[in-house]
Design an enzyme around this catalytic site. Structure first.
Site, PDB file in Angstrom:
ATOM      1  N   ARG A 197      20.588  71.678  30.892  1.00  0.00           N
ATOM      2  CA  ARG A 197      20.686  70.452  31.692  1.00  0.00           C
ATOM      3  C   ARG A 197      19.369  70.147  32.388  1.00  0.00           C
ATOM      4  O   ARG A 197      18.840  70.980  33.112  1.00  0.00           O
ATOM      5  CB  ARG A 197      21.799  70.604  32.731  1.00  0.00           C
ATOM      6  CG  ARG A 197      23.114  70.877  32.009  1.00  0.00           C
ATOM      7  CD  ARG A 197      24.310  70.600  32.837  1.00  0.00           C
ATOM      8  NE  ARG A 197      25.503  70.908  32.066  1.00  0.00           N
ATOM      9  CZ  ARG A 197      26.728  70.655  32.456  1.00  0.00           C
ATOM     10  NH1 ARG A 197      26.938  70.092  33.617  1.00  0.00           N
ATOM     11  NH2 ARG A 197      27.754  70.965  31.677  1.00  0.00           N
ATOM     12  N   GLU A 199      18.373  68.855  34.972  1.00  0.00           N
ATOM     13  CA  GLU A 199      18.520  68.480  36.373  1.00  0.00           C
ATOM     14  C   GLU A 199      17.195  68.732  37.078  1.00  0.00           C
ATOM     15  O   GLU A 199      16.698  69.842  37.063  1.00  0.00           O
ATOM     16  CB  GLU A 199      19.655  69.282  37.014  1.00  0.00           C
ATOM     17  CG  GLU A 199      20.962  68.631  36.667  1.00  0.00           C
ATOM     18  CD  GLU A 199      22.177  69.527  36.734  1.00  0.00           C
ATOM     19  OE1 GLU A 199      23.200  69.051  37.223  1.00  0.00           O
ATOM     20  OE2 GLU A 199      22.109  70.677  36.272  1.00  0.00           O
ATOM     21  N   ARG A 205      21.838  76.601  43.523  1.00  0.00           N
ATOM     22  CA  ARG A 205      23.043  76.667  42.695  1.00  0.00           C
ATOM     23  C   ARG A 205      22.886  76.000  41.328  1.00  0.00           C
ATOM     24  O   ARG A 205      23.854  75.843  40.611  1.00  0.00           O
ATOM     25  CB  ARG A 205      24.209  76.043  43.460  1.00  0.00           C
ATOM     26  CG  ARG A 205      23.862  74.668  44.001  1.00  0.00           C
ATOM     27  CD  ARG A 205      25.002  74.037  44.740  1.00  0.00           C
ATOM     28  NE  ARG A 205      25.355  74.767  45.949  1.00  0.00           N
ATOM     29  CZ  ARG A 205      26.418  74.507  46.683  1.00  0.00           C
ATOM     30  NH1 ARG A 205      27.240  73.548  46.324  1.00  0.00           N
ATOM     31  NH2 ARG A 205      26.671  75.186  47.773  1.00  0.00           N
ATOM     32  N   HIS A 206      21.675  75.581  40.993  1.00  0.00           N
ATOM     33  CA  HIS A 206      21.441  74.939  39.694  1.00  0.00           C
ATOM     34  C   HIS A 206      20.389  75.664  38.874  1.00  0.00           C
ATOM     35  O   HIS A 206      19.354  76.068  39.400  1.00  0.00           O
ATOM     36  CB  HIS A 206      20.975  73.492  39.879  1.00  0.00           C
ATOM     37  CG  HIS A 206      22.058  72.573  40.316  1.00  0.00           C
ATOM     38  ND1 HIS A 206      22.294  72.296  41.632  1.00  0.00           N
ATOM     39  CD2 HIS A 206      22.982  71.891  39.611  1.00  0.00           C
ATOM     40  CE1 HIS A 206      23.322  71.455  41.724  1.00  0.00           C
ATOM     41  NE2 HIS A 206      23.768  71.205  40.512  1.00  0.00           N
ATOM     42  N   GLU A 342      31.594  75.058  43.626  1.00  0.00           N
ATOM     43  CA  GLU A 342      32.304  74.746  42.380  1.00  0.00           C
ATOM     44  C   GLU A 342      31.875  75.757  41.321  1.00  0.00           C
ATOM     45  O   GLU A 342      30.695  75.881  41.018  1.00  0.00           O
ATOM     46  CB  GLU A 342      31.924  73.332  41.920  1.00  0.00           C
ATOM     47  CG  GLU A 342      32.522  72.972  40.574  1.00  0.00           C
ATOM     48  CD  GLU A 342      31.752  71.859  39.856  1.00  0.00           C
ATOM     49  OE1 GLU A 342      31.355  70.887  40.524  1.00  0.00           O
ATOM     50  OE2 GLU A 342      31.549  71.990  38.637  1.00  0.00           O
ATOM     51  N   SER A 345      34.943  73.408  36.086  1.00  0.00           N
ATOM     52  CA  SER A 345      35.553  72.073  36.000  1.00  0.00           C
ATOM     53  C   SER A 345      36.384  72.035  34.748  1.00  0.00           C
ATOM     54  O   SER A 345      36.022  72.673  33.755  1.00  0.00           O
ATOM     55  CB  SER A 345      34.515  70.988  35.772  1.00  0.00           C
ATOM     56  OG  SER A 345      33.847  70.665  36.888  1.00  0.00           O
ATOM     57  N   ARG A 393      27.373  81.021  38.519  1.00  0.00           N
ATOM     58  CA  ARG A 393      28.037  80.604  39.766  1.00  0.00           C
ATOM     59  C   ARG A 393      29.130  81.605  40.143  1.00  0.00           C
ATOM     60  O   ARG A 393      29.286  81.957  41.308  1.00  0.00           O
ATOM     61  CB  ARG A 393      28.646  79.217  39.591  1.00  0.00           C
ATOM     62  CG  ARG A 393      27.610  78.131  39.371  1.00  0.00           C
ATOM     63  CD  ARG A 393      27.617  77.178  40.517  1.00  0.00           C
ATOM     64  NE  ARG A 393      26.659  76.107  40.336  1.00  0.00           N
ATOM     65  CZ  ARG A 393      26.972  74.816  40.410  1.00  0.00           C
ATOM     66  NH1 ARG A 393      28.219  74.453  40.631  1.00  0.00           N
ATOM     67  NH2 ARG A 393      26.043  73.913  40.288  1.00  0.00           N
TER      68      ARG A 393
HETATM   69  P1  AMO Z   1      30.648  70.792  34.376  1.00  0.00           P
HETATM   70  O1  AMO Z   1      29.520  69.870  34.121  1.00  0.00           O
HETATM   71  O2  AMO Z   1      31.314  70.717  35.704  1.00  0.00           O
HETATM   72  O3  AMO Z   1      31.808  70.563  33.301  1.00  0.00           O
HETATM   73  O4  AMO Z   1      30.165  72.291  34.120  1.00  0.00           O
HETATM   74  C1  AMO Z   1      31.064  73.352  34.160  1.00  0.00           C
HETATM   75  C2  AMO Z   1      30.589  74.451  35.079  1.00  0.00           C
HETATM   76  O5  AMO Z   1      29.336  74.953  34.635  1.00  0.00           O
HETATM   77  C3  AMO Z   1      28.532  75.324  35.723  1.00  0.00           C
HETATM   78  N1  AMO Z   1      27.293  74.560  35.686  1.00  0.00           N
HETATM   79  C4  AMO Z   1      26.099  74.987  36.122  1.00  0.00           C
HETATM   80  N2  AMO Z   1      25.716  76.141  36.658  1.00  0.00           N
HETATM   81  C5  AMO Z   1      24.425  76.265  37.010  1.00  0.00           C
HETATM   82  N3  AMO Z   1      23.492  75.311  36.860  1.00  0.00           N
HETATM   83  C6  AMO Z   1      23.822  74.120  36.323  1.00  0.00           C
HETATM   84  N4  AMO Z   1      22.892  73.171  36.158  1.00  0.00           N
HETATM   85  C7  AMO Z   1      25.186  73.916  35.920  1.00  0.00           C
HETATM   86  N5  AMO Z   1      25.863  72.902  35.357  1.00  0.00           N
HETATM   87  C8  AMO Z   1      27.127  73.303  35.230  1.00  0.00           C
HETATM   88  C9  AMO Z   1      29.325  75.038  36.980  1.00  0.00           C
HETATM   89  C10 AMO Z   1      30.335  74.006  36.502  1.00  0.00           C
HETATM   90  O6  AMO Z   1      31.515  74.033  37.262  1.00  0.00           O
HETATM   91  N6  AMO Z   1      32.554  69.855  29.835  1.00  0.00           N
HETATM   92  C11 AMO Z   1      32.891  70.138  31.204  1.00  0.00           C
HETATM   93  C12 AMO Z   1      33.898  71.266  31.326  1.00  0.00           C
HETATM   94  C13 AMO Z   1      35.247  70.952  30.731  1.00  0.00           C
HETATM   95  O7  AMO Z   1      35.879  69.949  31.187  1.00  0.00           O
HETATM   96  O8  AMO Z   1      35.709  71.688  29.843  1.00  0.00           O
HETATM   97  C14 AMO Z   1      31.631  70.505  31.966  1.00  0.00           C
HETATM   98  O9  AMO Z   1      30.604  70.825  31.413  1.00  0.00           O
HETATM   99  O10 AMO Z   1      29.991  76.231  37.370  1.00  0.00           O
END
Ligand code: AMO
Length: 419
Positions: A197, A199, A205-206, A342, A345, A393
């Site tokens: 990602r 970001e 936390r990212h 979180e 999701s 996380r």
């Molecule tokens: P979402 O985008 O909420 O959902 O991602 C799911 C979980 O992945 C973790 N996460 C991350 N951890 C660290 N850094 C990041 N940049 C990052 N992005 C996400 C988080 C988050 O809760 N497709 C949906 C899931 C689904 O509905 O099956 C999805 O990707 O813990």
């Protein structure tokens, strides 16, 4: 006699005795070897000249009497040196001199000789061990989906673009589209996968490359079935770590309480109300902010909940693939939060072809970009849903890590592309 190999992380010469600690593979704590000049003159001489970081093997057996609390004592001889460092190590692998996070990240591959760093890595592997065990026992099949993709499911802003011969391609943000497509044939699937990602922000936390335990399950009645799978999985993982990684938890000074299901559920609208009552300004149409998420963690902790679901997210805050409720406002999307963060999701998906096409359009996307995915929905996709559980996380919360970068060996964030 066993042959044991590893690296010297500590060396002490007291009078006619040489004590070394070797970081090896079997234990998290080091092997502690004692050589007396009178009894092992050759080894004593050899050890005396070796520096911290030397890679060696020895033959030995566990000492009958274990006096050291620092490690596992062995009675050893036949020391063979395999590699000596060219210069002093840039970090203290014994742990006496703590390193700044930046240095830790840069040299983690050496710091993993230290029991504390090793304990974190072992628990990471343990979490995946537990997840695989739970999911296999419950009929989920492990799958692998492409990481070079033509479309993303989680919004264009966080896609890393790349050139795939004559096509524009992206690094996969999530296996979302593919795990749903596999539901056409396999009712329960999971993947342990990287998420890429783009970001841009730097937070604790990212990550730009993180890992997830991604599940999809068919023939569900509602998102409640998915939440059941997720809570059972998370409870299984935490309880597994508690019983199988006691030594590592102790080293990390973590007291992990046993976890019981079901987890508390609160509706998104209720969460917003709770936050407003506490004087927080929050939007009732967008996803909760980091600050609100943290505050909610405090409110829930006071009520005695570490783990809780936030359910029924508004359609305006979600991806296109979540199923909408009849009212059109809310969806069957949920988050799982752990102490104000979180960690997952998920939700029930829209499985009806025409509704799905409409949803894609409504989100301002072009159904033509998703043709390969939509095609699958023409051949009998049953009601289904799933979730993505963020590995780092989850580790942060299990191990009380203050920064997500502590949970992964080679960090990919806004400023790190090496090592
Ligand atoms: P979402 O985008 O909420 O959902 O991602 C799911 C979980 O992945 C973790 N996460 C991350 N951890 C660290 N850094 C990041 N940049 C990052 N992005 C996400 C988080 C988050 O809760 N497709 C949906 C899931 C689904 O509905 O099956 C999805 O990707 O813990």
């Amino acid at each position: 006699m066993e042959r044991i190999c590893g690296w010297i992380i500590r060396k002490k010469l007291v009078g006619r005795v040489a004590i070394i600690e070797i970081s090896g593979d079997r234990y998290t704590k080091p092997y502690v070897l004692v050589f007396k000049k009178d009894r092992n003159p050759e080894e004593y001489e050899l050890i005396q000249g070796l520096s911290i970081g030397t890679a060696l093997c020895f033959e030995g057996e566990k000492a009958r009497e274990q006096k050291s609390r620092r490690g596992i004592e062995y009675v050893a001889d036949k020391v063979e040196v395999y590699a000596e460092p060219l210069k002093p190590l840039p970090v203290d692998t014994s742990g006496k001199v703590p390193a700044l996070l930046d240095t830790r990240i840069r040299y983690r591959y050496i710091l993993l000789r230290n029991p504390l760093e090793k304990a974190i890595l072992k628990i990471r592997a343990g979490i995946l061990e537990a997840a695989r065990e739970y999911l296999r026992k419950n009929g989920f099949l492990e799958i692998h989906t492409p990481k070079i993709v033509a479309a993303g499911a989680e919004g264009g802003a966080t896609l890393f673009q790349l050139q795939y011969f004559e096509h524009r391609a992206y690094l996969s943000q999530s296996p979302q589209l593919y795990k749903q497509m596999l539901i056409a044939s396999i009712p329960r699937v999971y993947e342990i996968t990287p998420y890429f990602r783009a970001e841009k922000f730097n937070t604790i936390r990212h990550l730009n490359e993180s890992w997830g335990i991604d599940v999809e399950q068919a023939f569900v009645k509602s998102e409640e079935d998915i939440m059941n799978t997720l809570e059972e999985l998370v409870a299984y993982i935490i309880n597994y770590v508690r019983t199988n990684y006691e030594e590592e938890l102790e080293l990390l000074n973590v007291e992990l309480k046993p976890v019981h299901t079901p987890f508390k559920r609160i509706k998104f609208a209720e969460a917003i109300e709770m936050l407003e009552t506490e004087g927080m300004k929050v939007s009732s149409t967008e996803d909760v902010t980091d600050a609100a998420e943290k505050k909610l963690g405090e409110i829930m902790a006071e009520k005695g909940y570490d783990l809780y679901f936030i359910t029924k997210f508004p359609w305006s805050s979600t991806g296109f693939y979540y199923m909408r409720e009849e009212d059109g406002i809310y969806t069957r999307k949920f988050d799982l939060d752990y102490k104000g963060l979180e960690i997952a999701s998920g939700g029930q998906r829209e499985h009806r072809y025409y509704k799905l096409v409409e949803a894609i359009r409504e989100k301002g996307l072009d159904p033509r970009d998703f043709e390969f995915y939509l095609e699958a929905f023409k051949y009998g996709i049953p009601p289904h849903g799933g979730f993505g559980l963020g590995l780092e996380r989850l580790m942060m919360k299990i191990l009380n890590l203050s920064n997500i970068r502590e949970a992964i060996v080679f960090v990919r964030d806004r400023t790190r592309l090496v090592p």
